[in-house]
Each structure stands twice: as structure tokens, then as C-alpha cells.
Scaffold this active site. Structure first.
Site, PDB file in Angstrom:
ATOM      1  N   CYS A  35       0.829  -1.215   0.000  1.00 31.87           N
ATOM      2  CA  CYS A  35       0.000   0.000   0.000  1.00 31.87           C
ATOM      3  C   CYS A  35       0.868   1.272   0.000  1.00 31.87           C
ATOM      4  O   CYS A  35       1.476   1.587  -1.017  1.00 31.87           O
ATOM      5  CB  CYS A  35      -0.973  -0.036   1.170  1.00 31.87           C
ATOM      6  SG  CYS A  35      -2.313   1.143   0.994  1.00 31.87           S
TER       7      CYS A  35
ATOM      8  N   HIS B 257      -3.106  -5.372   1.384  1.00 34.16           N
ATOM      9  CA  HIS B 257      -2.510  -5.659   2.695  1.00 34.16           C
ATOM     10  C   HIS B 257      -2.520  -7.154   3.030  1.00 34.16           C
ATOM     11  O   HIS B 257      -3.390  -7.606   3.765  1.00 34.16           O
ATOM     12  CB  HIS B 257      -3.280  -4.901   3.786  1.00 34.16           C
ATOM     13  CG  HIS B 257      -3.104  -3.427   3.692  1.00 34.16           C
ATOM     14  ND1 HIS B 257      -1.964  -2.792   4.110  1.00 34.16           N
ATOM     15  CD2 HIS B 257      -3.910  -2.470   3.189  1.00 34.16           C
ATOM     16  CE1 HIS B 257      -2.070  -1.498   3.879  1.00 34.16           C
ATOM     17  NE2 HIS B 257      -3.249  -1.266   3.319  1.00 34.16           N
TER      18      HIS B 257
ATOM     19  N   GLU C 150      -0.779  -8.654   5.053  1.00 37.33           N
ATOM     20  CA  GLU C 150      -0.575  -8.813   6.506  1.00 37.33           C
ATOM     21  C   GLU C 150      -1.894  -8.787   7.272  1.00 37.33           C
ATOM     22  O   GLU C 150      -1.981  -9.331   8.364  1.00 37.33           O
ATOM     23  CB  GLU C 150       0.407  -7.751   7.030  1.00 37.33           C
ATOM     24  CG  GLU C 150      -0.116  -6.326   7.160  1.00 37.33           C
ATOM     25  CD  GLU C 150      -0.228  -5.554   5.843  1.00 37.33           C
ATOM     26  OE1 GLU C 150       0.017  -6.153   4.775  1.00 37.33           O
ATOM     27  OE2 GLU C 150      -0.583  -4.360   5.877  1.00 37.33           O
TER      28      GLU C 150
END
Lengths: 202, 293
Positions: A78, A171, A173
Site C-alpha cells: 500500500c 494488505h 498482513e
């Protein structure tokens, strides 16, 4: 043991630490350039790219990350992708130029437009279905000849690779998708945390 | 495809960690905040210290002012609505603000009920003085918690009290047995599943930021060291003598909160901070933190 740095100037660095720990990789927060001497890979997390750009400039981080990147892999998600681009359609950002791409900030809209999509990721003759969470996401508008597109969504690249660097507009994560971290930081394993994968797909 | 889920709301809150969210009342201030490194701005008509001084009813801002700020900055724009005033939050949703603060800084519209925040497409942040209050707000759908502190006071003492209280209560939950957790949930008036979650994680299931009285780089560092994951600065910046320099200094101190040398650099040569109020100067009935439950 190999240590991975997570740039911790601002953003969701904690989630990257958690994901790296689940892969059995040790990670440290990088807030000053001397930390780069202790790591063999770097994650530039999501956050606000204007904030990251200002904090990097004030600490002369830009040139030290650029020279670090000549030897070691860097993963940007991002805002991290924005920082790694060669060109950003916004003068407020002074990017690192590690990926030959042009990026448009917040091109997919404000928070109300943020979404999680199921996308297909191509890696070594295998297609991996992964959830992609895009939050006020940037759009990759152009890619250079040496840039490999790993995944697309809605007609635009969302994950790209050039040399030993990867940039993603979403994302991984947040969805515990570890394959990008594995490709860069555990190149020999290639298991891509199958259990997590299958859970995410189902 | 999924949109507007609780996970996506918390996702944006995650992106704001390690940063400074600044109160701004016009486009010019918003631009100063952005170029100083703020990770978001809170658009409101009057900053808390002026609300305190002026008296009267404090309401949601004029939409035009929020729209102007949205046009001029690229970072997330937050806005406040009154506690319980879901018609104001519906308006803010149509403006597509990035976060809504159901805030005690504005005059409460409902003394009995907070907004049912799960119904909104926009993530909410709410203030809390203790763990029970934080978990009630999360139960209603808040995707971020901040300490209430005492807004507009320039005095960090209440933010410290609230952060220490919440951290202490969370630590305590991690060592209790299940039957004790149920008793504790009753005691603090919090939903049991959330009490269980905190007992397991040792922290809130959503990001926990600090607000209400932060005026200096050292204040920001203090709150971060006490466990805040980001800081809100309200009156502290634009009520000081040199907002631009102070804004940059607070951003630097928030990133490098563990590095006293860098916090010292950030604290050096700043013009006067906002004057601030001792808590004894604020009559109990006028304390903003008492609003909401």
C-alpha cells in the site's frame, strides 16, 4: 539467524512483525538508518505515504534505503508500494524509485470504497487464490518493461515484482497471507504456508 | 467482494498507528497538518479549548467545511458527531468521511444511548476512561478507541489516568479464571465475549490511541510509552505560538517515542505551548470526560 527489518516510522508495522514471526523469521523495527545494517530484508508497511515521505526525508533515509535495496529484498504494501515507485502522481511524495512503475494515490476512493477481493496470484506455474484487502488503495497506472505483474484486479496490476523487490497495493498482513514475505525472505521454502492459504480460500 | 465490514474498519485504524491525528478547523490548518506529517486530520468547527471558552452547544461541523478540507488534503479526514446523534453520523456517512468520532467534545444529544455504530459504513472512534467503557463502545461497533483525557485542557494528567487505568485493567484480566472473568464483566458492565478476548490478547481487539491534553512532543512520547498506538492532538497545535513547527515536532516525537535524544531534539526551540488548565480550574460539571458512559 537472518533478521528482517520492518520500517516503523508510521503505519501497520506491527501486523508485519506478527506475520514474519509466524513464518519463524526474526524481525526488528527500523526507525533510524543504522538499523538497516542489522537486517537482510525490509518491509515498508501501509500507512500514510505523505507521513512516510516526510519522515524519510528528514532522516536522510531515502538514500540509505536505496543502497540497501541494491543488495537486499524489499517488500512494500500500500503506502509502501507508493514509496517504492519510480513515479507518483502527487508532488507531496518523494519516492524511492525501486520499482519502475507509476502510481496514483487513493485512486480507488475513500475508506467507504475499501474492500476485500479474492484475486489470483501467479507464481511459478501455480495459481494461488488469495484475499486482497485494499484500504484507500493506490492504483498502479503504468509498469516498465522489466516489471513482472504477479496479480491483477479489475484490469490493473495489484502486485508487481522487479529484481528482488515486490510492491503490492493491498494488505496481505491483514489477511495473514504470507506468500509474498516467503518469496522474498524465505526463497527456499516455497511452501507458502499451505494451511493458511487453504483456510483463506475456502 | 466485501465492503464496509468491521475488519475493513479496523484495517484503516491499523494504518493510522504510530502517527498523529490533528484537529483542524479550516483548509489552511489541514494543509499545515498534512505537510507536517499528520497521518489524518479531524475536521471540526471549533477546537476543544475554544468550545470550552465560548460555551453554548457544540454540534457537528458544517458539511461544506468538511468537503473543502477533503478536497485539499490527501490524508484521511475524520469528523465528529455528538454522542447518540445518529442523524449527524448519517450525514457524515454521505460526505464519505474516513472516520467518525462520536465525541464528548461536542454536546451530547442522548444521555442514555450511544450510536449503534455497526449500522454505519464508516468506521467509528470513541473515547473511554476505563476498560468497561472501551468495551461497551467496541460492542456497539467502534473500530478504534482513544482515551478521553480532558480535551482542550492542554493538561496530560487525565489522558495518563485513563491510559494507565485501561492498561492496568487489561493486565488484570489476563490472570483471571473464567468464573472471575464473568464476575469482572458484570462489574465493569462490559460484554462477556469482549472481556474474554481481552483476557486472551492482553490488549483491545481494536487499536487504542491517546487523546485529550497532549500539547508537547514529550506528552506524545509519554502516551506512546504508556501503550498508546497513536496520538490525537486537538488544541495543542493550533493554540500554540508556532503551529507548523510544533506539529512537525509532535510527529517526530511520536515516531521516535522510545528515543529520548530524538524527543529532546523535537522539543528544542519551540515557541510557547498552549497555556493549559489545571484540573482544579475546571469545575466538575464542565469536564468533557464525564459526558457519555
Amino acid at each position: 539467524m537472518k533478521k528482517i527489518g520492518v520500517l516503523a516510522l508510521q503505519g501497520d508495522f506491527e501486523k508485519h512483525h506478527q506475520l514474519l514471526a509466524e513464518l519463524g523469521l526474526e524481525s526488528i523495527s527500523v526507525r533510524t538508518q543504522d538499523c538497516l545494517e542489522r537486517v537482510e530484508g525490509l518491509v515498508i508497511p501501509g500507512g500514510e505515504s505523505t507521513t512516510l515521505s516526510i519522515l524519510m526525508e528528514s532522516d536522510n533515509f531515502v538514500s540509505s534505503i536505496q543502497s540497501f535495496g541494491k543488495t537486499y529484498p524489499i517488500l512494500g504494501t500500500c503506502a509502501g508500494l507508493i514509496m517504492m515507485a519510480k513515479s507518483v502522481l502527487d508532488q507531496r511524495i518523494n519516492p524511492l524509485g525501486l520499482l519502475d512503475i507509476q502510481v496514483n494515490r487513493n485512486a480507488y476512493g475513500r475508506q467507504i470504497q475499501s474492500s476485500t477481493e479474492l484475486i489470483q496470484m501467479h507464481w511459478k506455474d501455480t495459481i494461488h487464490a488469495i484475499p486482497a484487502t485494499m484500504i484507500r488503495a493506490p492504483k498502479i497506472e503504468k509498469v516498465g518493461d522489466d516489471v513482472k505483474i504477479l496479480a491483477e484486479w479489475n484490469g490493473a496490476p495489484v502486485a508487481v515484482m522487479e529484481g528482488h523487490h515486490i510492491g503490492i497495493n493491498f494488505h496481505p498482513e491483514l489477511n495473514k497471507v504470507s506468500l509474498f514475505h516467503e518469496i522474498l525472505f524465505q526463497p527456499k521454502s516455497q511452501n507458502f504456508h499451505k494451511a493458511i492459504q487453504e483456510k483463506n480460500v475456502s | 467482494m466485501t465492503k464496509n465490514t468491521f475488519d475493513l474498519k479496523v484495517g484503516l485504524a491499523e494504518m493510522l498507528k504510530g502517527g498523529v491525528i490533528m484537529d483542524v478547523t479550516n483548509t489552511e490548518q489541514a494543509k499545515i497538518a498534512e505537510s507536517a506529517g499528520a497521518c489524518a486530520v479531524m475536521a471540526l468547527e471549533r477546537i476543544p479549548s475554544d468550545i470550552r471558552e465560548d460555551g453554548g452547544i457544540a454540534r457537528m461541523s458544517d458539511p461544506q467545511m468538511i468537503i473543502d478540507i477533503q478536497k485539499n488534503v490527501s490524508i484521511p479526514v475524520m469528523a465528529k458527531c455528538r454522542i447518540g446523534h445518529f442523524a449527524e453520523s448519517q450525514i457524515l456517512e454521505t460526505l464519505e468521511v474516513d472516520f467518525i468520532d462520536e465525541s464528548e467534545v461536542l454536546t451530547p444529544a442522548d444521555e442514555h444511548n450511544h450510536i449503534w455504530k455497526h449500522d454505519s459504513k464508516i468506521p467509528f472512534v470513541c473515547g473511554a476512561r476505563n476498560l468497561g467503557e472501551a468495551l461497551r463502545r467496541i460492542g456497539e461497533g467502534a473500530a478504534m478507541i482513544r482515551t478521553k483525557g480532558e480535551a482542550g485542557s492542554g493538561n496530560i494528567v487525565e489522558a495518563v489516568r485513563h491510559m494507565r487505568t485501561i492498561q492496568g485493567e487489561m493486565k488484570r484480566l489476563t490472570i483471571l479464571s473464567n468464573e472471575e472473568l464473568m464476575a469482572e464483566a458484570k462489574e465493569m458492565g462490559a460484554p462477556f465475549p469482549l472481556v474474554e478476548t481481552v483476557a486472551k490478547l492482553g490488549k483491545l481487539p481494536v487499536p487504542n490511541f491517546a487523546a485529550g491534553g497532549i500539547a508537547t512532543p514529550a506528552d506524545a512520547s509519554l502516551m506512546m510509552q504508556l501503550g498508546a498506538e497513536s496520538v490525537f492532538v486537538g488544541s495543542g497545535i493550533f493554540k500554540s505560538d508556532d503551529p507548523e513547527t510544533r506539529a512537525k515536532a509532535v510527529v517526530k516525537a511520536t515516531t521516535h517515542y522510545q528515543d529520548a535524544k530524538k524527543v529532546a531534539e523535537a522539543s528544542t526551540g519551540l515557541k510557547s505551548a498552549m497555556k493549559g488548565l489545571d484540573m482544579s480550574e475546571i469545575p466538575e460539571g464542565e469536564r468533557l470526560q464525564e459526558r457519555g458512559w
